[in-house]
Design an enzyme around this catalytic site. Structure first.
Site, PDB file in Angstrom:
ATOM      1  N   ASP A   1     -90.964 -11.087   8.867  1.00 54.81           N
ATOM      2  CA  ASP A   1     -90.277 -10.879  10.150  1.00 54.81           C
ATOM      3  C   ASP A   1     -89.017 -11.736  10.237  1.00 54.81           C
ATOM      4  O   ASP A   1     -88.853 -12.545  11.149  1.00 54.81           O
ATOM      5  CB  ASP A   1     -91.218 -11.161  11.319  1.00 54.81           C
TER       6      ASP A   1
ATOM      7  N   ASN B   1     -94.187  -7.100   9.157  1.00 56.59           N
ATOM      8  CA  ASN B   1     -94.224  -5.739   9.700  1.00 56.59           C
ATOM      9  C   ASN B   1     -92.857  -5.288  10.220  1.00 56.59           C
ATOM     10  O   ASN B   1     -92.629  -4.093  10.436  1.00 56.59           O
ATOM     11  CB  ASN B   1     -95.276  -5.613  10.805  1.00 56.59           C
ATOM     12  N   HIS B   2     -91.906  -6.219  10.398  1.00 54.04           N
ATOM     13  CA  HIS B   2     -90.556  -5.835  10.824  1.00 54.04           C
ATOM     14  C   HIS B   2     -89.620  -5.635   9.647  1.00 54.04           C
ATOM     15  O   HIS B   2     -88.465  -5.245   9.853  1.00 54.04           O
ATOM     16  CB  HIS B   2     -89.983  -6.871  11.788  1.00 54.04           C
TER      17      HIS B   2
ATOM     18  N   HIS C   1     -98.566 -12.071   6.169  1.00 49.11           N
ATOM     19  CA  HIS C   1     -97.858 -12.041   7.450  1.00 49.11           C
ATOM     20  C   HIS C   1     -98.802 -11.826   8.631  1.00 49.11           C
ATOM     21  O   HIS C   1     -98.759 -12.570   9.609  1.00 49.11           O
ATOM     22  CB  HIS C   1     -96.799 -10.942   7.453  1.00 49.11           C
TER      23      HIS C   1
ATOM     24  N   HIS D   1     -96.957 -13.567  12.660  1.00 49.53           N
ATOM     25  CA  HIS D   1     -97.135 -12.303  13.375  1.00 49.53           C
ATOM     26  C   HIS D   1     -97.331 -12.449  14.884  1.00 49.53           C
ATOM     27  O   HIS D   1     -97.067 -11.515  15.632  1.00 49.53           O
ATOM     28  CB  HIS D   1     -98.322 -11.554  12.764  1.00 49.53           C
TER      29      HIS D   1
ATOM     30  N   ASP E   1     -71.135   8.357  13.712  1.00 48.89           N
ATOM     31  CA  ASP E   1     -69.942   7.524  13.556  1.00 48.89           C
ATOM     32  C   ASP E   1     -69.905   6.385  14.559  1.00 48.89           C
ATOM     33  O   ASP E   1     -68.943   5.625  14.610  1.00 48.89           O
ATOM     34  CB  ASP E   1     -68.674   8.368  13.695  1.00 48.89           C
TER      35      ASP E   1
ATOM     36  N   SER F   1     -69.391   6.256  17.664  1.00 48.62           N
ATOM     37  CA  SER F   1     -68.269   6.311  18.593  1.00 48.62           C
ATOM     38  C   SER F   1     -68.730   6.211  20.036  1.00 48.62           C
ATOM     39  O   SER F   1     -67.922   6.016  20.935  1.00 48.62           O
ATOM     40  CB  SER F   1     -67.512   7.631  18.395  1.00 48.62           C
TER      41      SER F   1
ATOM     42  N   GLU G   1     -72.195   5.303  29.149  1.00 42.93           N
ATOM     43  CA  GLU G   1     -72.220   5.535  30.587  1.00 42.93           C
ATOM     44  C   GLU G   1     -73.505   6.227  31.005  1.00 42.93           C
ATOM     45  O   GLU G   1     -74.053   5.977  32.078  1.00 42.93           O
ATOM     46  CB  GLU G   1     -71.007   6.368  31.002  1.00 42.93           C
TER      47      GLU G   1
END
Length: 751
Positions: free
Chosen positions: A216, A248-249, A300, A496, A674, A676, A723
């Protein structure tokens, strides 16, 4: 004059006697005062500890609920793969690349970075391979100055790390005979300040200061890229003295929700996709476990009653790109698409049952689902489906973080048409019946890794599905003892889980949890810690806390700040489930008086949210009481509201948007290749139709089209997603009320 003198003398004597009486109170009075002060202090600290504990419970419950949401979202991605055509017709879309990554052969060659020029205007660190101490020092200095490493260097670093990791075994064996001490660190989660503080206190990695980082490294924090680059750089510099376990991450699907994917794409807009693909490959090559002196096992998450270290040592670990994904053979065998359709038919015939016994609720996810505890039931006339430890081998193999199978046992009512030997699973809103899969070798290996990465210890004996997280197992002291005895080990070190002191011992000291990200939930919420082990193999703990403000705060102020943050997050949960909660309240309030009893209020919250919190204790912070002592249940929504919702949006659709805002953000970030911030209206419509169908949310095409048109502000055929998200953000109307409610709660407890 003599008389006057006599009077003055008598007055002085009396004053002296009074002063002596004040200065020298009786022993009984002194003892009474001390007892009163001690009693007051103990009550004060007890109240403070209660606040700390329920604050911690809120943070942890919401965190694990988010993990359950991610497991369900991975189901949605699988569904999209089956139904989504390529968005722009220009090759495979990013969803396919993320879920079924096929690494471009170009990334396996040195040309993956050599063809990328470094402009003269680049002011960041410049490094040479093979790395030297001066290169790692340059990286440290640059990251302290908020500089970013160029994409060419990142790709080369990952390319070299991949070559090195391919040569490493699944389980790394170390010995303390070659060094004085080994330092073991837990979760960092993108906290660069914590990593730098560890290096400052304990020393930089070297032959004299070896390290084990127990997974992690990324997600949640804002500096995940810098943290993982430093760790891989030191791995290349000191391959025999720097050791990294997978967490686990270290999983590309988890990275979608918790920030690492977004961070990479924001910092490396041009080559972000290639960097992400290499990270996926490198993460899958990280070792699974470390053993020190054949006595201490470091993983972990934890273990299960099926954990087999010999099998773990022989697994081709790189094939498990994500622990959230069943092996492909299992997915085909389960035939999720067909099961989802079957589940919808089952749901339509199940509508007459009370909501408490259904796995759905109208057009929204059910209380059972909002608990997000995936459940499974094997319906077999000759087999028991209880969640006892003896049956954990059958249930935990599917109780893993891959919905629809990540599930804890619960018996579901069977329909007359349901055959025996089938698996009934809640596929988001629907109850689905699928053929019970066998356990081929590939799935057994996958399950071994899932248990190692996702499991948690518990105080009760046995091994049971980890229903709180939705993945892995809960393993008891007996499971720990058996595994340690079988392999001649004496201690299990895992990470963990965030702990308030940075570490915790359980199972009679045989299991140690170490967590190295301080201030994980909130500033001042917890300490970080690391362990040092010498030749005697006696762990020594070192605690710390990265702090810019908490040192100036009192204990009460720190608790109040963390409590306020936790309560705000909880109120957002209440607001996001307003319709379900109101439906539950009205069952106990048929006359619509606006009041229910405290017990009924707590019962509704538990059945809908399934957060396993002390609701009666939290009640003074969330709702008001009527004069007769009942709860004014609508008051729990008064402090939060929508940011700036669009008037054209139907209330049911608006609540869906609020509730699944994070999921929708992940999906749209994938579609917006992209980055954007704009997506086409057609992509928006297509995605929402799939999303609503997948969730079982009854939103017709007309509502989706109206929503799309309403958020196309300049009518150019594109949607500004930033937005759009801002319009569906929960806003706290009066944050100052939290402080007032907290004070009122304290007064009620003192009364």
């Amino acid at each position: 004059m003599g008389c006057g003198t006599s009077v003055a003398t008598e007055t002085q004597v009396k004053q002296l006697e009074t002063d002596e009486a004040v200065k020298s109170p009786s022993p009984a009075l002194t003892m009474k005062a001390a007892v009163l002060i001690q009693r007051w202090y103990r009550r004060y600290m007890a109240r403070l500890e209660v606040r700390r504990r329920y604050t911690w419970n809120i943070f942890q419950s919401i965190e694990y609920a988010g993990e359950q949401d991610q497991l369900q979202l991975s189901s949605f991605f699988t569904y999209m793969l089956d139904n989504f055509t390529h968005l722009n017709g220009n090759g495979p879309d990013l969803i396919s690349q993320l879920l079924d990554p096929v690494i471009d052969p170009w990334l396996d060659r040195e040309t993956c970075y050599k063809t990328i020029p470094i402009p003269e205007s680049y002011t960041g660190p410049r490094i040479l391979f093979p790395l030297s101490v001066s290169d790692t020092n340059a990286l440290l200095s640059a990251f302290k100055e908020q500089q970013i490493l160029h994409a060419r260097y990142v790709l080369q670093l990952l390319y070299e790390s991949k070559k090195l990791l391919k040569q490493m075994p699944n389980i790394v064996h170390l010995s303390t005979s070659y060094t004085k001490e080994i330092t073991i660190c837990g979760d960092l989660h993108g906290r660069l300040d914590d990593l730098l503080l560890i290096f400052y206190k304990n020393g930089l990695p070297s032959a004299e200061t070896p390290y084990i980082f127990n997974g992690d490294f990324v997600d949640r924090g804002k500096k995940s890229v810098e943290v993982v680059i430093l760790l891989f750089a030191y791995l290349l510099l000191y391959p025999d003295h720097m050791h990294l376990n997978r967490g686990n991450h270290e999983d590309h699907i988890m990275n979608l929700r918790y920030g690492f994917t977004k961070e990479v794409m924001q910092k490396y807009k041009t080559h972000g996709r290639e960097i992400l693909q290499l990270f996926q490959d490198v993460f899958s090559l990280l070792p699974i476990a470390t053993v020190i002196d054949a006595k201490i096992l470091i993983v972990h998450g934890g273990i299960s009653d099926q954990t087999d270290l010999d099998l773990l040592g022989s697994i081709e670990r790189h094939k498990v790109k994500s622990a959230l994904r069943f092996p492909r053979r299992s997915l085909e065998q389960l035939d999720i698409g067909q099961s989802h359709r079957l589940g919808k038919r089952m749901r339509s015939t199940d509508i007459s049952r009370p909501s408490s016994s259904r796995s759905y609720n109208g057009n929204h996810r059910t209380p059972t689902l909002r608990k997000r505890r995936c459940r499974l039931s094997r319906q077999d006339s000759g087999a028991s489906t209880s969640s006892s430890s003896s049956s954990s081998s059958s249930c935990s193999s599917l109780c893993s973080p891959r919905t629809p199978s990540c599930i804890s046992p619960q018996t579901y009512p069977s329909s007359p048409s349901t055959p025996c030997n089938v698996l009934q699973v809640p596929f988001l809103d629907s109850l689905s019946s699928v053929p019970l899969p066998s356990l081929p070798q590939q799935e057994r290996e996958w399950k071994q890794i899932v248990d190692i990465l996702w499991s948690d210890p518990k105080t009760q004996e046995g091994c049971s599905p980890n229903s709180f997280r939705g993945g892995g197992c809960y393993f008891g002291p007996d499971v720990t003892q058996r595994l340690l005895h079988k392999h001649g080990l004496q201690l299990l070190i895992r990470s963990h889980e965030c702990k308030q002191e940075g570490y915790e011992l359980c199972h009679s000291g045989r299991v140690i949890t170490i967590f190295s990200a301080s201030n994980y939930y909130e500033e001042g919420s917890n300490r970080g810690a690391y362990i040092k082990l010498g030749k005697e193999l006696v762990p020594r703990f070192y605690q710390y806390q990265v702090s810019r403000t908490t040192r100036r705060l009192t204990l009460t102020q720190r608790v109040r700040a963390a409590e306020g943050s936790a309560l705000r997050a909880l109120k957002e949960k209440l607001f996001a489930h307003r319709s379900e909660l109101m439906t539950g309240f009205l069952k106990y309030d048929p006359n619509e008086t606006g009041c229910v009893s405290v017990g009924e209020w707590a019962k509704v919250l538990e059945s809908v949210l399934r957060l396993d919190l002390p609701w009666r204790t939290l009640r003074p912070h969330l709702v008001h009481l009527a004069p007769d002592g009942s709860v004014e249940y609508q008051s729990c929504f008064e402090d939060v509201g929508p940011g700036a919702p669009l008037p054209q949006v139907a209330p049911t659709l608006a609540e869906t948007l609020f509730r699944y805002r994070t999921d929708i953000e992940i999906i749209f970030n994938i579609i917006d290749k992209d980055h954007s911030g704009l997506i086409s209206i057609e992509e928006f419509r297509h995605t929402w139709r799939l999303f609503s169908a997948h969730l079982g949310v009854a939103i017709d095409d007309r509502a989706i089209d109206e929503l799309a048109r309403s958020i196309d502000f300049n009518k150019d055929g594109s949607i500004d997603f930033t937005e759009f998200l801002e319009a569906f953000r929960v806003v706290h109307k009066l944050d100052s009320k939290d402080h007032q409610l907290s004070e009122n709660a304290d007064k009620e407890k003192c009364a």
